[in-house]
Design a protein around this motif. Structure first.
Motif, PDB file in Angstrom:
ATOM      1  N   ASP A  65     -52.848 -37.785  74.725  1.00 37.88           N
ATOM      2  CA  ASP A  65     -52.350 -37.725  76.098  1.00 37.88           C
ATOM      3  C   ASP A  65     -53.329 -38.433  77.036  1.00 37.88           C
ATOM      4  O   ASP A  65     -54.544 -38.270  76.919  1.00 37.88           O
ATOM      5  CB  ASP A  65     -52.200 -36.273  76.578  1.00 37.88           C
ATOM      6  CG  ASP A  65     -50.973 -35.589  76.019  1.00 37.88           C
ATOM      7  OD1 ASP A  65     -50.006 -36.277  75.660  1.00 37.88           O
ATOM      8  OD2 ASP A  65     -50.977 -34.337  75.962  1.00 37.88           O
ATOM      9  N   ASP A  66     -52.789 -39.193  77.981  1.00 38.06           N
ATOM     10  CA  ASP A  66     -53.602 -39.869  78.985  1.00 38.06           C
ATOM     11  C   ASP A  66     -52.783 -39.968  80.268  1.00 38.06           C
ATOM     12  O   ASP A  66     -52.125 -40.972  80.526  1.00 38.06           O
ATOM     13  CB  ASP A  66     -54.026 -41.253  78.505  1.00 38.06           C
ATOM     14  CG  ASP A  66     -54.970 -41.941  79.477  1.00 38.06           C
ATOM     15  OD1 ASP A  66     -55.499 -41.267  80.388  1.00 38.06           O
ATOM     16  OD2 ASP A  66     -55.173 -43.156  79.337  1.00 38.06           O
ATOM     17  N   TRP A  67     -52.780 -38.881  81.053  1.00 43.44           N
ATOM     18  CA  TRP A  67     -52.016 -38.838  82.295  1.00 43.44           C
ATOM     19  C   TRP A  67     -52.706 -39.657  83.363  1.00 43.44           C
ATOM     20  O   TRP A  67     -53.923 -39.592  83.516  1.00 43.44           O
ATOM     21  CB  TRP A  67     -51.865 -37.397  82.771  1.00 43.44           C
ATOM     22  CG  TRP A  67     -50.880 -36.614  81.971  1.00 43.44           C
ATOM     23  CD1 TRP A  67     -51.154 -35.780  80.922  1.00 43.44           C
ATOM     24  CD2 TRP A  67     -49.465 -36.591  82.146  1.00 43.44           C
ATOM     25  NE1 TRP A  67     -49.990 -35.245  80.429  1.00 43.44           N
ATOM     26  CE2 TRP A  67     -48.931 -35.721  81.178  1.00 43.44           C
ATOM     27  CE3 TRP A  67     -48.593 -37.225  83.028  1.00 43.44           C
ATOM     28  CZ2 TRP A  67     -47.576 -35.460  81.060  1.00 43.44           C
ATOM     29  CZ3 TRP A  67     -47.235 -36.965  82.917  1.00 43.44           C
ATOM     30  CH2 TRP A  67     -46.745 -36.093  81.945  1.00 43.44           C
ATOM     31  N   ARG A  68     -51.908 -40.411  84.110  1.00 38.39           N
ATOM     32  CA  ARG A  68     -52.426 -41.230  85.208  1.00 38.39           C
ATOM     33  C   ARG A  68     -51.489 -41.140  86.402  1.00 38.39           C
ATOM     34  O   ARG A  68     -50.281 -41.015  86.242  1.00 38.39           O
ATOM     35  CB  ARG A  68     -52.534 -42.700  84.779  1.00 38.39           C
ATOM     36  CG  ARG A  68     -53.489 -42.910  83.625  1.00 38.39           C
ATOM     37  CD  ARG A  68     -53.496 -44.331  83.162  1.00 38.39           C
ATOM     38  NE  ARG A  68     -54.266 -44.446  81.914  1.00 38.39           N
ATOM     39  CZ  ARG A  68     -54.407 -45.560  81.249  1.00 38.39           C
ATOM     40  NH1 ARG A  68     -53.827 -46.667  81.662  1.00 38.39           N
ATOM     41  NH2 ARG A  68     -55.120 -45.590  80.147  1.00 38.39           N
ATOM     42  N   LEU A  69     -52.060 -41.263  87.565  1.00 34.90           N
ATOM     43  CA  LEU A  69     -51.285 -41.332  88.793  1.00 34.90           C
ATOM     44  C   LEU A  69     -50.700 -42.733  88.865  1.00 34.90           C
ATOM     45  O   LEU A  69     -51.441 -43.718  88.860  1.00 34.90           O
ATOM     46  CB  LEU A  69     -52.211 -41.060  89.984  1.00 34.90           C
ATOM     47  CG  LEU A  69     -51.631 -41.068  91.375  1.00 34.90           C
ATOM     48  CD1 LEU A  69     -50.568 -39.989  91.530  1.00 34.90           C
ATOM     49  CD2 LEU A  69     -52.750 -40.855  92.393  1.00 34.90           C
ATOM     50  N   ALA A  70     -49.358 -42.842  88.900  1.00 31.24           N
ATOM     51  CA  ALA A  70     -48.709 -44.154  88.879  1.00 31.24           C
ATOM     52  C   ALA A  70     -49.042 -44.965  90.126  1.00 31.24           C
ATOM     53  O   ALA A  70     -49.288 -46.158  90.043  1.00 31.24           O
ATOM     54  CB  ALA A  70     -47.195 -44.000  88.731  1.00 31.24           C
ATOM     55  N   ALA A  71     -49.051 -44.316  91.286  1.00 29.48           N
ATOM     56  CA  ALA A  71     -49.388 -44.974  92.545  1.00 29.48           C
ATOM     57  C   ALA A  71     -49.793 -43.906  93.547  1.00 29.48           C
ATOM     58  O   ALA A  71     -49.277 -42.790  93.522  1.00 29.48           O
ATOM     59  CB  ALA A  71     -48.198 -45.769  93.077  1.00 29.48           C
ATOM     60  N   VAL A  72     -50.708 -44.241  94.417  1.00 30.83           N
ATOM     61  CA  VAL A  72     -51.127 -43.318  95.462  1.00 30.83           C
ATOM     62  C   VAL A  72     -49.959 -43.153  96.440  1.00 30.83           C
ATOM     63  O   VAL A  72     -49.342 -44.140  96.839  1.00 30.83           O
ATOM     64  CB  VAL A  72     -52.383 -43.855  96.186  1.00 30.83           C
ATOM     65  CG1 VAL A  72     -52.789 -42.950  97.331  1.00 30.83           C
ATOM     66  CG2 VAL A  72     -53.527 -44.007  95.191  1.00 30.83           C
ATOM     67  N   PRO A  73     -49.629 -41.901  96.809  1.00 29.19           N
ATOM     68  CA  PRO A  73     -48.493 -41.696  97.723  1.00 29.19           C
ATOM     69  C   PRO A  73     -48.820 -42.165  99.142  1.00 29.19           C
ATOM     70  O   PRO A  73     -49.981 -42.457  99.460  1.00 29.19           O
ATOM     71  CB  PRO A  73     -48.288 -40.179  97.690  1.00 29.19           C
ATOM     72  CG  PRO A  73     -49.630 -39.634  97.337  1.00 29.19           C
ATOM     73  CD  PRO A  73     -50.254 -40.647  96.422  1.00 29.19           C
ATOM     74  N   ASP A  74     -47.802 -42.192  99.989  1.00 34.72           N
ATOM     75  CA  ASP A  74     -47.961 -42.542 101.399  1.00 34.72           C
ATOM     76  C   ASP A  74     -49.047 -41.654 102.008  1.00 34.72           C
ATOM     77  O   ASP A  74     -48.897 -40.430 102.064  1.00 34.72           O
ATOM     78  CB  ASP A  74     -46.621 -42.342 102.110  1.00 34.72           C
ATOM     79  CG  ASP A  74     -46.648 -42.730 103.573  1.00 34.72           C
ATOM     80  OD1 ASP A  74     -47.746 -42.926 104.138  1.00 34.72           O
ATOM     81  OD2 ASP A  74     -45.561 -42.841 104.161  1.00 34.72           O
ATOM     82  N   ALA A  75     -50.134 -42.248 102.456  1.00 30.43           N
ATOM     83  CA  ALA A  75     -51.278 -41.500 102.973  1.00 30.43           C
ATOM     84  C   ALA A  75     -50.955 -40.737 104.250  1.00 30.43           C
ATOM     85  O   ALA A  75     -51.692 -39.844 104.641  1.00 30.43           O
ATOM     86  CB  ALA A  75     -52.449 -42.440 103.208  1.00 30.43           C
ATOM     87  N   ARG A  76     -49.858 -41.055 104.908  1.00 28.70           N
ATOM     88  CA  ARG A  76     -49.454 -40.293 106.100  1.00 28.70           C
ATOM     89  C   ARG A  76     -48.889 -38.936 105.688  1.00 28.70           C
ATOM     90  O   ARG A  76     -48.867 -38.008 106.482  1.00 28.70           O
ATOM     91  CB  ARG A  76     -48.422 -41.070 106.909  1.00 28.70           C
ATOM     92  CG  ARG A  76     -48.996 -42.360 107.515  1.00 28.70           C
ATOM     93  CD  ARG A  76     -47.902 -43.182 108.119  1.00 28.70           C
ATOM     94  NE  ARG A  76     -47.050 -43.642 107.000  1.00 28.70           N
ATOM     95  CZ  ARG A  76     -46.074 -44.515 107.122  1.00 28.70           C
ATOM     96  NH1 ARG A  76     -45.777 -45.023 108.294  1.00 28.70           N
ATOM     97  NH2 ARG A  76     -45.362 -44.883 106.072  1.00 28.70           N
ATOM     98  N   VAL A  77     -48.425 -38.820 104.448  1.00 24.76           N
ATOM     99  CA  VAL A  77     -47.812 -37.580 103.960  1.00 24.76           C
ATOM    100  C   VAL A  77     -48.799 -36.767 103.120  1.00 24.76           C
ATOM    101  O   VAL A  77     -48.939 -35.560 103.304  1.00 24.76           O
ATOM    102  CB  VAL A  77     -46.531 -37.877 103.148  1.00 24.76           C
ATOM    103  CG1 VAL A  77     -45.924 -36.599 102.587  1.00 24.76           C
ATOM    104  CG2 VAL A  77     -45.522 -38.626 104.006  1.00 24.76           C
ATOM    105  N   ALA A  78     -49.493 -37.408 102.190  1.00 23.50           N
ATOM    106  CA  ALA A  78     -50.430 -36.704 101.302  1.00 23.50           C
ATOM    107  C   ALA A  78     -51.567 -37.626 100.907  1.00 23.50           C
ATOM    108  O   ALA A  78     -51.347 -38.807 100.636  1.00 23.50           O
ATOM    109  CB  ALA A  78     -49.704 -36.199 100.059  1.00 23.50           C
TER     110      ALA A  78
END
Length: 145
Positions: A65-78
């Motif tokens: 297993d190698d979980w990764r964040l696909a893309a950083v979310p909208d910084a205005r929201v989170a």
């Protein structure tokens, strides 16, 4: 002048030692509201502005297993803080949970995708058919109200 530098150097060493010794390897100790997901699922969560939350997925690096964040979310929201891992047991191969830690900001929505690329190593592409079958995504739809 030499004494001042020595004091500064000692403070730097002391501070770095304290930081390195915190939380058994974790950058954060407060995961906030934990939102659980898994490969092949979409999970919705409503949160308040200024709230810490974590996206949690079952994780076992010993089997690939190698979980990764696909893309950083909208910084205005989170805003993304860190990725943490907690083992479920003491023995090798016991697995555990990967936590992706965030803080909510302003009202809005964000879709956050975590990808598990099974046995991919440094690549983001599964090396064979078995790895492709075992890889997957967990999608989180976050609403801040």
């Amino acid at each position: 002048m030499k004494r001042g530098r020595a004091v500064v150097a000692a403070l730097v060493l002391l501070t770095s030692g304290l930081v390195a010794g915190c939380g058994d390897g974790s950058a954060v100790s407060d995961f906030g509201t934990v939102v659980k997901g898994a490969k092949g699922t979409t999970v919705r969560a409503e949160l308040r502005p200024g709230q810490r939350f974590s996206l949690a997925v079952p994780d076992n690096p010993s089997v690939g297993d190698d979980w990764r964040l696909a893309a950083v979310p909208d910084a205005r929201v989170a805003s993304y803080i860190s990725e943490e891992h907690k083992s479920a047991g003491q023995g090798p191969g016991s697995g555990g949970t990967a936590y992706f830690v965030f803080n909510t900001k302003s009202p809005g929505t964000a879709e956050i995708t975590l990808r598990d690329c099974r046995r991919c190593g440094q690549s983001s592409t599964p090396p064979d058919e078995e790895s492709r079958r075992q890889s997957g995504e967990a999608v989180f739809e976050i609403t801040v109200r």
